[in-house]
Motif scaffolding. Structure first.
Motif, PDB file in Angstrom:
ATOM      1  N   MET A 192      -2.752  -5.708   2.496  1.00 40.04           N
ATOM      2  CA  MET A 192      -1.346  -5.577   2.848  1.00 40.04           C
ATOM      3  C   MET A 192      -0.512  -6.247   1.765  1.00 40.04           C
ATOM      4  O   MET A 192      -0.774  -7.375   1.383  1.00 40.04           O
ATOM      5  N   GLN A 193       0.494  -5.530   1.302  1.00 43.45           N
ATOM      6  CA  GLN A 193       1.404  -6.065   0.301  1.00 43.45           C
ATOM      7  C   GLN A 193       2.582  -6.749   0.980  1.00 43.45           C
ATOM      8  O   GLN A 193       3.097  -6.247   1.979  1.00 43.45           O
ATOM      9  N   ILE A 194       3.012  -7.872   0.430  1.00 44.49           N
ATOM     10  CA  ILE A 194       4.209  -8.563   0.899  1.00 44.49           C
ATOM     11  C   ILE A 194       5.376  -8.099   0.026  1.00 44.49           C
ATOM     12  O   ILE A 194       5.284  -8.133  -1.201  1.00 44.49           O
ATOM     13  N   VAL A 195       6.464  -7.671   0.673  1.00 46.05           N
ATOM     14  CA  VAL A 195       7.666  -7.258  -0.047  1.00 46.05           C
ATOM     15  C   VAL A 195       8.778  -8.211   0.354  1.00 46.05           C
ATOM     16  O   VAL A 195       9.108  -8.327   1.532  1.00 46.05           O
ATOM     17  N   THR A 242       3.809   0.966   7.367  1.00 42.34           N
ATOM     18  CA  THR A 242       2.598   1.630   6.903  1.00 42.34           C
ATOM     19  C   THR A 242       2.971   3.026   6.433  1.00 42.34           C
ATOM     20  O   THR A 242       3.636   3.769   7.159  1.00 42.34           O
ATOM     21  N   VAL A 243       2.576   3.356   5.222  1.00 40.30           N
ATOM     22  CA  VAL A 243       2.785   4.701   4.693  1.00 40.30           C
ATOM     23  C   VAL A 243       1.398   5.300   4.514  1.00 40.30           C
ATOM     24  O   VAL A 243       0.604   4.799   3.706  1.00 40.30           O
ATOM     25  N   LEU A 244       1.107   6.312   5.307  1.00 44.77           N
ATOM     26  CA  LEU A 244      -0.223   6.909   5.288  1.00 44.77           C
ATOM     27  C   LEU A 244      -0.574   7.389   3.884  1.00 44.77           C
ATOM     28  O   LEU A 244       0.231   8.037   3.227  1.00 44.77           O
ATOM     29  N   GLY A 245      -1.739   7.024   3.418  1.00 45.99           N
ATOM     30  CA  GLY A 245      -2.185   7.410   2.092  1.00 45.99           C
ATOM     31  C   GLY A 245      -1.684   6.515   0.978  1.00 45.99           C
ATOM     32  O   GLY A 245      -2.073   6.672  -0.173  1.00 45.99           O
ATOM     33  N   VAL A 246      -0.799   5.567   1.302  1.00 42.84           N
ATOM     34  CA  VAL A 246      -0.242   4.672   0.277  1.00 42.84           C
ATOM     35  C   VAL A 246      -0.648   3.231   0.543  1.00 42.84           C
ATOM     36  O   VAL A 246      -1.162   2.545  -0.333  1.00 42.84           O
ATOM     37  N   GLY A 247      -0.371   2.725   1.758  1.00 38.69           N
ATOM     38  CA  GLY A 247      -0.745   1.356   2.070  1.00 38.69           C
ATOM     39  C   GLY A 247       0.135   0.740   3.139  1.00 38.69           C
ATOM     40  O   GLY A 247       0.973   1.407   3.740  1.00 38.69           O
ATOM     41  N   GLU A 248      -0.091  -0.562   3.341  1.00 34.43           N
ATOM     42  CA  GLU A 248       0.655  -1.331   4.333  1.00 34.43           C
ATOM     43  C   GLU A 248       1.499  -2.381   3.619  1.00 34.43           C
ATOM     44  O   GLU A 248       1.053  -2.999   2.654  1.00 34.43           O
ATOM     45  N   PHE A 249       2.699  -2.581   4.159  1.00 38.67           N
ATOM     46  CA  PHE A 249       3.656  -3.493   3.555  1.00 38.67           C
ATOM     47  C   PHE A 249       4.258  -4.378   4.639  1.00 38.67           C
ATOM     48  O   PHE A 249       4.585  -3.886   5.716  1.00 38.67           O
ATOM     49  N   LYS A 250       4.391  -5.662   4.350  1.00 37.15           N
ATOM     50  CA  LYS A 250       5.012  -6.592   5.288  1.00 37.15           C
ATOM     51  C   LYS A 250       6.280  -7.127   4.652  1.00 37.15           C
ATOM     52  O   LYS A 250       6.295  -7.536   3.500  1.00 37.15           O
TER      53      LYS A 250
END
Length: 72
Positions: A1-4, A59-67
């Motif tokens: 999971m990426q932190i933004v 969550t963007v399917l096929g791209v990843g998860e972002f918090k």
């Protein structure tokens, strides 16, 4: 999971998608949202204007998860 990190208390989902580098333009964001491939906190979201706050997970399917985190 990426932190933004953002510098405001809230951000629109469409703006978040651009800020995080998931899409390059608002038009791309609109198409992505209409496809049903974007989830906010586990639920499909299609509104570009949806307000996100600290702790929300996108969550963007096929791209990843972002918090989302707010940096003061």
């Amino acid at each position: 999971m990426q932190i933004v990190e953002i510098h405001t208390p809230t951000i629109d989902l469409g703006q978040f998608l651009k800020w995080a580098g998931i899409v390059g333009t608002g038009g791309e964001g609109k198409l992505l949202l209409s496809s049903g491939e974007v989830l906010v906190n586990g639920e499909v979201e299609t509104r570009r204007g949806r307000k996100l706050v600290a702790g929300d997970q996108v969550t963007v399917l096929g791209v990843g998860e972002f918090k989302l985190e707010v940096k003061s």
